[in-house]
Design a protein around this motif. Structure first.
Motif, PDB file in Angstrom:
ATOM      1  N   THR A 196      11.393  -2.083 -15.406  1.00  0.00           N
ATOM      2  CA  THR A 196      12.954  -1.956 -15.546  1.00  0.00           C
ATOM      3  C   THR A 196      13.401  -3.011 -16.635  1.00  0.00           C
ATOM      4  O   THR A 196      12.786  -4.242 -16.622  1.00  0.00           O
ATOM      5  CB  THR A 196      13.648  -1.988 -14.252  1.00  0.00           C
ATOM      6  OG1 THR A 196      13.332  -3.370 -13.570  1.00  0.00           O
ATOM      7  CG2 THR A 196      13.230  -0.994 -13.218  1.00  0.00           C
ATOM      8  N   PRO A 197      14.392  -2.606 -17.252  1.00  0.00           N
ATOM      9  CA  PRO A 197      14.874  -3.749 -18.102  1.00  0.00           C
ATOM     10  C   PRO A 197      15.522  -5.087 -17.816  1.00  0.00           C
ATOM     11  O   PRO A 197      16.200  -4.882 -16.417  1.00  0.00           O
ATOM     12  CB  PRO A 197      15.983  -2.957 -19.196  1.00  0.00           C
ATOM     13  CG  PRO A 197      15.759  -1.631 -18.958  1.00  0.00           C
ATOM     14  CD  PRO A 197      15.235  -1.569 -17.427  1.00  0.00           C
ATOM     15  N   GLU A 214      17.847  -7.859 -16.315  1.00  0.00           N
ATOM     16  CA  GLU A 214      19.378  -7.912 -16.330  1.00  0.00           C
ATOM     17  C   GLU A 214      20.072  -8.189 -17.510  1.00  0.00           C
ATOM     18  O   GLU A 214      20.979  -7.779 -17.554  1.00  0.00           O
ATOM     19  CB  GLU A 214      19.661  -8.628 -14.920  1.00  0.00           C
ATOM     20  CG  GLU A 214      21.175  -8.895 -14.714  1.00  0.00           C
ATOM     21  CD  GLU A 214      21.878  -7.241 -14.525  1.00  0.00           C
ATOM     22  OE1 GLU A 214      22.827  -7.075 -14.793  1.00  0.00           O
ATOM     23  OE2 GLU A 214      21.242  -6.607 -14.180  1.00  0.00           O
ATOM     24  N   GLN A 256      20.342  -5.509 -21.107  1.00  0.00           N
ATOM     25  CA  GLN A 256      20.568  -4.131 -20.742  1.00  0.00           C
ATOM     26  C   GLN A 256      21.237  -3.319 -22.042  1.00  0.00           C
ATOM     27  O   GLN A 256      22.063  -4.033 -23.030  1.00  0.00           O
ATOM     28  CB  GLN A 256      21.536  -3.922 -19.773  1.00  0.00           C
ATOM     29  CG  GLN A 256      21.341  -4.724 -18.389  1.00  0.00           C
ATOM     30  CD  GLN A 256      20.258  -3.717 -17.797  1.00  0.00           C
ATOM     31  OE1 GLN A 256      20.577  -2.559 -17.648  1.00  0.00           O
ATOM     32  NE2 GLN A 256      19.441  -4.587 -17.293  1.00  0.00           N
ATOM     33  N   ARG A 276      24.929  -3.008 -23.427  1.00  0.00           N
ATOM     34  CA  ARG A 276      25.778  -4.159 -23.085  1.00  0.00           C
ATOM     35  C   ARG A 276      25.226  -5.289 -23.912  1.00  0.00           C
ATOM     36  O   ARG A 276      25.926  -5.948 -24.445  1.00  0.00           O
ATOM     37  CB  ARG A 276      25.603  -4.350 -21.735  1.00  0.00           C
ATOM     38  CG  ARG A 276      26.678  -5.480 -21.302  1.00  0.00           C
ATOM     39  CD  ARG A 276      26.306  -5.819 -19.660  1.00  0.00           C
ATOM     40  NE  ARG A 276      25.092  -6.577 -19.485  1.00  0.00           N
ATOM     41  CZ  ARG A 276      24.553  -6.765 -18.324  1.00  0.00           C
ATOM     42  NH1 ARG A 276      25.008  -6.445 -17.198  1.00  0.00           N
ATOM     43  NH2 ARG A 276      23.131  -7.477 -18.216  1.00  0.00           N
ATOM     44  N   ASP A 277      23.852  -5.727 -23.709  1.00  0.00           N
ATOM     45  CA  ASP A 277      23.579  -6.785 -24.293  1.00  0.00           C
ATOM     46  C   ASP A 277      22.690  -6.315 -25.606  1.00  0.00           C
ATOM     47  O   ASP A 277      22.640  -7.198 -26.618  1.00  0.00           O
ATOM     48  CB  ASP A 277      22.369  -7.570 -23.456  1.00  0.00           C
ATOM     49  CG  ASP A 277      23.065  -7.870 -21.917  1.00  0.00           C
ATOM     50  OD1 ASP A 277      23.938  -8.771 -22.173  1.00  0.00           O
ATOM     51  OD2 ASP A 277      22.423  -7.336 -21.066  1.00  0.00           O
ATOM     52  N   THR A 310      11.780  -6.411 -24.588  1.00  0.00           N
ATOM     53  CA  THR A 310      12.450  -5.576 -23.720  1.00  0.00           C
ATOM     54  C   THR A 310      12.227  -4.035 -24.464  1.00  0.00           C
ATOM     55  O   THR A 310      12.006  -3.170 -24.215  1.00  0.00           O
ATOM     56  CB  THR A 310      13.896  -5.763 -23.436  1.00  0.00           C
ATOM     57  OG1 THR A 310      13.995  -6.979 -22.829  1.00  0.00           O
ATOM     58  CG2 THR A 310      14.543  -4.775 -22.833  1.00  0.00           C
ATOM     59  N   ASP A 315      10.108  -0.148 -23.909  1.00  0.00           N
ATOM     60  CA  ASP A 315      10.921   1.128 -23.885  1.00  0.00           C
ATOM     61  C   ASP A 315      10.509   1.910 -25.007  1.00  0.00           C
ATOM     62  O   ASP A 315      11.101   2.436 -25.813  1.00  0.00           O
ATOM     63  CB  ASP A 315      12.376   0.576 -24.021  1.00  0.00           C
ATOM     64  CG  ASP A 315      13.310   1.773 -23.654  1.00  0.00           C
ATOM     65  OD1 ASP A 315      12.775   2.609 -23.172  1.00  0.00           O
ATOM     66  OD2 ASP A 315      14.718   1.513 -24.062  1.00  0.00           O
ATOM     67  N   LEU A 360      19.048   5.924 -23.647  1.00  0.00           N
ATOM     68  CA  LEU A 360      18.814   5.789 -22.321  1.00  0.00           C
ATOM     69  C   LEU A 360      17.911   6.375 -21.593  1.00  0.00           C
ATOM     70  O   LEU A 360      17.478   5.989 -20.552  1.00  0.00           O
ATOM     71  CB  LEU A 360      20.028   5.678 -21.537  1.00  0.00           C
ATOM     72  CG  LEU A 360      21.269   5.026 -22.074  1.00  0.00           C
ATOM     73  CD1 LEU A 360      22.434   5.195 -21.400  1.00  0.00           C
ATOM     74  CD2 LEU A 360      20.913   3.658 -22.040  1.00  0.00           C
TER      75      LEU A 360
END
Length: 586
Positions: free
Chosen positions: A197-198, A200, A203, A206-207, A418, A422, A584
């Motif tokens: 999971t990415p 926090e 994200q 957002r980031d 990250t 993905d 996503l």
């Protein structure tokens, strides 16, 4: 020249003409199961390379004697150093970080290190070409020998690595307890096929991938993102970015401070970017040409409409650059002059020097992957990531394992890490066509790549080209990227930048230690080889991004008012906020 279809059949079949014959389906199902067990690697390819090497070596007694002498010489060097005579005779490679700890300079660890490096040196000599030996088999033997040696490095074991011994003593074994917890966690994830999971603070939306914009078009293959202007005026010619579909697009839109997309928008350009879908089995029959026609060309139509018919600065990264070059050559052949320029970032058009990825490709290997993809409908991300990690196993596999499981160090999350976790899937038909038509058969620069039944040529492209290679690229070696100069005749600027396939492209202004080389080739100039080019073009400190935006500005008109986001009356109404929904998908 006869017409050649662009897409080869998905696999060769013997004995039955019909693909769906029960006997054929049985064989494919068994081979697909076998491919899962081997993570898509063909044992036949490995065995064939070793057999070819061993047979030719057995017929070369002079070479055998040379290797024996070299082994004795290496052993004597190690012994002499172990008893205190002279400097270390062997040194790790520039990208080998396993032996950086100061303890490797002290006995007995220095002797173990030197013995290991001496063995690596011997295999470097042993796996060289022998008359009659296939060069690809020699390279594959060398690669497999290195993989085996990486496994038995003294840096991998607790009591033969001074760094792990020191960490264990300082923490009184706490590092081993933490490492055991991390190992168990990773083991359970692998057993349950769970994805990371990415973090926090990283994200997506957002980031990361947070440059403001809108989704202005969507079809079954991609979403088109248009970014909100950040300047009062913009250049009239928009930029269309075509990323690779082997990765998520936001490698080019990480954090705002190192986002190439955000940088371009801030420099007064209207920027569009394709965000490819993460395909499942329902897209198994999507072809390579679909990525051109329903991808690049559909995006080109949308961008052209939204920008009021202005010419387009098309930019392709990695595999996205390859399909962009195919699209550009097709446009040139068909009289479509909508390109203001074409930029290729770490993208290959010729695959004869495609680096160590070629070690994973032959008929046996590709056929096994085709059977696996036929069964699944796609090639899974994990089945591709393994090949990329194997290329730099000493760093990406073993050094990471030592730090994680023996030293109890959990790597800090990064934007690039990250993104790297993905990964995406590949549609079965497209990936088969890509591997066969481009990697194995090199049709594009061999003059045998056809679109809609007619052959295309890169030499037809007249738009100015900006070509970027990276110094330490293991996926698209810069010498291979550079060969685009050999197959084009027009205005071309080549940049060689510090870094690897990803880090060299994500090279924002202010990034410490960056440099690049740049040279302009006018139309009609004679070809210069990569070694001569490198020797005659000096190093410039800093990021290559400003040089590129200056080049783009020089190919653009005077600044004007920004275009609207989308064009609702023409069918391109804003659908969602960027980064959209496709990015996503996991």
């Amino acid at each position: 020249m006869p017409h050649i279809t662009m897409t080869p059949p998905p696999a060769k079949h013997t004995g039955h003409d019909k693909l769906g014959h029960p006997h054929d389906l049985l064989d494919r199902a068994l081979r697909a199961h076998f491919a899962r067990l081997t993570m898509g690697a063909s044992p036949h390819s490995a065995a064939d390379a070793w057999f070819d090497w061993a047979v030719h070596l057995s017929r070369a007694p002079g070479r055998q004697l040379e290797l024996a002498e070299h082994g004795v010489e290496n052993a004597w060097k190690v012994f002499a150093h172990a008893i205190g005579q002279g400097e270390p005779p062997f040194a790790p490679g520039p990208n080998d970080h396993r032996f950086t700890h100061h303890g490797w300079a002290k006995p007995p660890f220095n002797a173990m290190q030197q013995a290991y490096l001496a063995l690596e040196d011997w295999w470097d000599h042993a796996a060289c070409d022998i008359p009659g030996l296939q060069h690809s088999d020699a390279q594959r033997v060398h690669f497999m020998a290195r993989q085996a040696l990486d496994m038995v490095s003294p840096s991998n074991l607790l009591f033969t690595n001074p760094e792990t011994i020191e960490a264990t003593a300082k923490s009184r074994g706490g590092n081993l307890a933490l490492g055991a917890q991390l190992f168990w966690r990773d083991l359970m994830k692998a057993a349950l096929h769970e994805k990371d999971t990415p973090p926090e603070n990283f994200q997506v939306g957002r980031d990361l991938a947070c440059t403001p914009g809108k989704v202005v078009y969507r079809n079954e293959l991609f979403e088109l993102l248009q970014y909100t202007p950040q300047t009062d005026t913009v250049r009239p010619e928009p930029i269309l970015i075509v990323p690779a579909w082997i990765m998520k697009y936001y490698i080019l839109d990480l954090r705002p401070e190192n986002s190439l997309i955000n940088y371009l928008v801030g420099q007064g350009f209207t920027v569009f970017c394709i965000s490819w879908i993460n395909p499942g089995p329902e897209l198994r029959d999507v072809s390579l040409d679909d990525y051109r026609a329903k991808g690049v060309m559909a995006a080109m139509d949308a961008v052209s409409t939204i920008s009021g018919g202005e010419k387009i600065h098309a930019t392709g990264y990695c595999l996205g650059g390859t399909i962009l070059a195919i699209a550009a050559a097709t446009m040139a052949r068909d009289g479509d002059d909508r390109l203001a320029s074409m930029t290729l970032l770490a993208a290959q058009t010729d695959f004869t020097e495609a680096g160590e990825l070629l070690l994973f490709l032959d008929e046996s290997q590709v056929s096994l992957l085709e059977d696996l993809m036929y069964d699944q409908g796609y090639l899974d991300a994990a089945q591709m990531v393994g090949a990329f990690r194997a290329i730099r196993a000493e760093d990406l596999v073993w050094t990471r394992a030592v730090r994680r499981y023996l030293m109890g160090i959990e790597e800090a999350a990064t934007d690039l890490g990250t993104w790297n976790a993905d990964a995406t899937r590949m549609p079965a038909r497209m990936h088969s066509e890509y591997l066969r038509g481009l990697f194995m058969e090199n049709r594009l620069t061999a003059g045998r790549f056809a679109v809609n039944g007619r052959v295309i040529a890169l030499s037809d492209i007249t738009a100015p080209i900006f070509l970027v290679g990276t110094e330490k690229d293991h996926i698209a070696p810069w010498q291979s990227v550079y060969k685009t100069k050999l197959f084009t005749d027009g205005d071309l600027t080549f940049v060689l930048t510090k870094g690897g396939h990803n880090g060299g492209i994500v090279s924002e202004p202010g990034h410490k230690g960056r440099h690049y080389r740049i040279h302009h080739r006018p139309p009609g100039a004679l070809y210069t080889g990569p070694e001569e080019w490198f020797a005659t073009n000096g190093q410039i400190e800093g990021s290559w991004w400003p040089a590129w935006t200056d080049w783009l500005a020089g190919k653009s008109g005077d600044p004007t008012d920004p275009p609207p986001l989308g064009a609702p009356k023409a069918g391109y109404r804003p659908l969602d906020d960027a980064p959209g929904s496709y990015v996503l998908q996991r």
